[in-house]
Scaffold this motif. Structure first.
Motif, PDB file in Angstrom:
ATOM      1  N   SER A 288       0.840  -1.190   0.000  1.00 21.75           N
ATOM      2  CA  SER A 288       0.000   0.000   0.000  1.00 21.75           C
ATOM      3  C   SER A 288       0.883   1.250   0.000  1.00 21.75           C
TER       4      SER A 288
ATOM      5  N   GLN B 217      -0.278   3.290   3.306  1.00 20.67           N
ATOM      6  CA  GLN B 217      -0.114   2.624   4.598  1.00 20.67           C
ATOM      7  C   GLN B 217       1.309   2.120   4.844  1.00 20.67           C
ATOM      8  N   ARG B 218       2.076   1.905   3.797  1.00 20.31           N
ATOM      9  CA  ARG B 218       3.398   1.318   4.001  1.00 20.31           C
ATOM     10  C   ARG B 218       4.531   2.112   3.333  1.00 20.31           C
TER      11      ARG B 218
ATOM     12  N   ARG C 290       2.948   7.715  11.642  1.00 27.90           N
ATOM     13  CA  ARG C 290       2.127   7.286  10.507  1.00 27.90           C
ATOM     14  C   ARG C 290       0.695   7.791  10.630  1.00 27.90           C
TER      15      ARG C 290
ATOM     16  N   LEU D 107      -1.169  10.209   7.905  1.00 29.52           N
ATOM     17  CA  LEU D 107      -2.410   9.825   7.228  1.00 29.52           C
ATOM     18  C   LEU D 107      -3.470  10.912   7.367  1.00 29.52           C
TER      19      LEU D 107
END
Length: 475
Positions: free
Chosen positions: A409, A412-413, A460, A464
Motif C-alpha cells: 500500500s 499505509q506502508r 504514521r 495519514l
C-alpha cells in the motif's frame, strides 16, 4: 321386583317360624345385599283381618290368602341358594326395608353424580380444546392479515399470491426488502412459490455449514434457485464434495457465499470433471487444489477448458511465457482465469511495456505477483511507479528484484516508512532501499529506524490525517 317363596305348608299357626326364599331381579340393588341368603322370619301373625282370599297375581295366577300388598311376586331365581347352611338369621322389619331403600337410592344417586361429573369434565375438555383451536385459527388469521398489510405495496408491483406471504415474511428476517423480492421475481419467479418450511430447512442447513446470517440475502439474490434445492438430494452432496477436496470445514461457508451457483451443477457430471481437468490438463498439484479452490471458488463453475486454453495461448503468444510460469500464475492467483483478456490482462501488460520493461521481466513480475492483474491502473499501479521513480529515486529495473513493491500500500506502508526515515535522518543516500519496505513494522523499527514501534505508529497516524486533509481540500 323380588319374589318370595315360603318354604312351609299353609295355614300356619301364630308365632310359627318360617323360612323365606327370596329372589331378586339382576338389576335390583337389594339383591346385592341378600344374594345367596335365606331369611328366617322369627315370628308371624295370622290376623284374619289381613287375610285376602281368592287373590290372584297380575298374571292371573292364584296366590296365597296370606299374601299382603307389600309382598313380592312369586318368581324363582336359580341363582339363589336353598341350602340351610347358608341361611341368615335376620329380622325383617319396615325400618329395615326403609334402610335398604335409602341405601339403594343413595347408590343410584352417586352413580348418577359420577356419570354427570364425567360428562361435565368431557364437555369442559371439549370446550377447552375447541377454544385452543379457535385461538390458533385467530392467531393465524392475525398473522396473515399483518403479512397482507406489510406487503401491500409489493402486491401493487407484482402479481402476488397470498400463499407466498409466509415465505416472504420468513425471508424478511434476513434483511430482504420489497426491492429484493421484485428482483427475485424478475430473475426466477418460481423461487417465491417455495413452501416456507422447506425454505427454512434449506437455509438452516447452509447456516449449519458456516454460511453467515448476513450473507444469506446476498446468496439468494445471486442464486434464488437455491431455495428449491433439497438438503438430502443436493446441498449435502455438494458440501461433501467440497470436503473431499481437502477444504476445511471452517471455509465451506465462505466458498458457498462466493459461488452459490455451484449447487446448480451436477457433482458427477460437472464438478468432478472440472477438478480432473485442473489436475491433469492444467497441471495443478493435488496438494494445491484445495488452496486454488479457496482462492477462487468460481473456478469450479466456469468452463475451465475454454478459459484455460484461451489465456494460456494468449500469455504464450504475447509474452512468450513458458507453461510452468503460467501454471504458477494460476496456482497463486486462479482469478487469472476469470479476467478478460482485452480489458484486464492486455492493458496491464502494455503498462509494464510503457515503463520500459521487457517481456521476460514482465513474466518474472507476473509470476511472482500475479495479483497485479487485479490492481487498478490509474488508482494503484501508476501512482506507485511514479513514487518509485520521483520520490524514492529508483529505476524500473528495481521492480524485477523487488516485485513485492507493487503489492504494498502506498499510503499505509511505502510513503510512511520513507518519510519516517527521512525525518529521523536515517534514510540512505541514493536510491531508497526497497528492502526496508518488506519486513513487518516491528522489524522495520528495530533494523532500520532504530526506534520504538509506538513512535513510528504515531508518526504514521499523523501523516495519514494530513494526507486525508489534503485530499479533502482538493475536492
Amino acid at each position: 321386583m323380588a319374589a318370595i317363596s315360603i318354604i312351609s305348608n299353609f295355614p300356619l299357626p301364630s308365632h310359627t317360624s318360617i323360612f323365606l326364599n327370596i329372589s331378586f331381579p339382576p338389576s335390583d340393588p337389594i339383591r346385592c345385599f341378600f344374594r345367596f341368603s335365606r331369611i328366617c322370619v322369627v315370628s308371624s301373625h295370622t290376623n284374619p283381618k289381613i287375610l285376602k282370599p281368592n287373590r290372584r297375581s297380575r298374571y292371573g295366577q292364584p296366590i296365597s290368602p296370606y299374601h299382603s300388598d307389600d309382598s313380592f311376586e312369586d318368581e324363582e331365581d336359580d341363582d339363589v341358594s336353598t341350602s340351610d347352611d347358608e341361611s341368615l338369621d335376620l329380622r325383617v322389619s319396615s325400618q329395615d326395608q326403609q334402610r335398604l331403600k335409602f341405601q339403594s337410592a343413595t347408590h343410584i344417586s352417586r352413580d348418577s353424580h359420577h356419570h354427570s361429573e364425567r360428562g361435565s369434565n368431557a364437555k369442559f375438555g371439549h370446550r377447552r380444546q375447541t377454544t385452543e383451536i379457535t385461538q390458533d385459527c385467530r392467531e393465524k388469521e392475525a398473522r396473515g392479515s399483518l403479512a397482507k398489510d406489510r406487503f401491500s405495496h409489493l402486491a401493487e408491483e407484482l402479481d402476488l399470491d397470498e400463499r407466498w406471504l409466509p415465505l416472504l415474511d420468513y425471508l424478511s428476517t434476513f434483511g430482504f426488502k420489497d426491492s429484493h423480492f421484485i428482483q427475485m421475481y424478475e430473475r426466477h419467479m418460481p423461487s417465491l412459490q417455495i413452501n416456507k418450511n422447506s425454505a427454512q430447512e434449506r437455509l438452516e442447513f447452509l447456516l449449519s455449514v458456516g454460511v453467515k446470517h448476513k450473507d444469506i440475502r446476498k446468496i439468494i439474490l445471486r442464486q434464488p434457485q437455491l431455495l428449491e434445492y433439497t438438503v438430502e438430494n443436493n446441498l449435502k452432496s455438494h458440501v461433501t464434495f467440497l470436503t473431499s477436496l481437502g477444504i476445511p470445514d471452517s471455509r465451506i461457508g465462505q466458498i458457498i457465499t462466493a459461488a452459490p451457483s455451484l449447487f446448480s451443477y451436477s457433482v458427477e457430471n460437472s464438478l468432478k470433471p472440472t477438478v480432473t481437468y485442473l489436475l491433469e490438463e492444467v497441471g495443478i498439484e493435488k496438494n494445491d487444489l484445495a488452496k486454488v479452490v479457496q482462492l477462487s471458488p468460481q473456478i469450479l463453475v466456469q468452463r475451465i477448458n475454454t478459459s484455460w486454453t484461451t489465456r494460456f495461448n494468449f500469455l504464450t503468444r504475447e509474452l512468450g511465457a513458458p507453461r510452468d510460469s503460467i501454471v504458477k500464475m494460476v496456482r497463486k492467483h486462479p482469478q487469472l482465469l476469470h479476467y478478460s483478456i482485452e480489458d484486464g490482462l492486455l492493458p496491464r501488460i502494455n503498462f509494464f511495456r510503457s515503463i520500459g520493461m521487457r517481456n521476460s521481466e514482465i513474466v518474472k513480475v507476473l509470476t511472482s505477483i500475479t495479483q497485479v492483474f487485479s490492481l487498478s491502473l490509474e488508482g494503484n499501479l501508476k501512482p506507485k511507479y511514479s513514487y518509485l521513480v520521483n520520490e524514492l529515486g529508483n529505476e524500473v529495473r528495481s521492480l524485477t528484484k523487488y516485485p513485492m513493491y507493487l503489492s504494498l500500500s502506498l499510503d499505509q506502508r511505502i510513503r510512511p516508512r520513507h518519510m519516517f526515515l527521512v525525518s529521523l535522518k536515517r534514510a540512505p543516500k541514493g536510491p531508497f532501499p526497497l528492502s526496508s519496505l518488506v519486513p513487518t513494522d516491528e522489524s522495520f523499527c528495530q533494523q532500520w529506524a532504530r526506534t520504538s514501534l509506538d513512535k513510528y505508529l504515531d508518526f504514521r497516524q499523523r501523516l495519514l490525517l494530513k494526507e486525508l486533509a489534503r485530499k479533502y481540500e482538493r475536492r
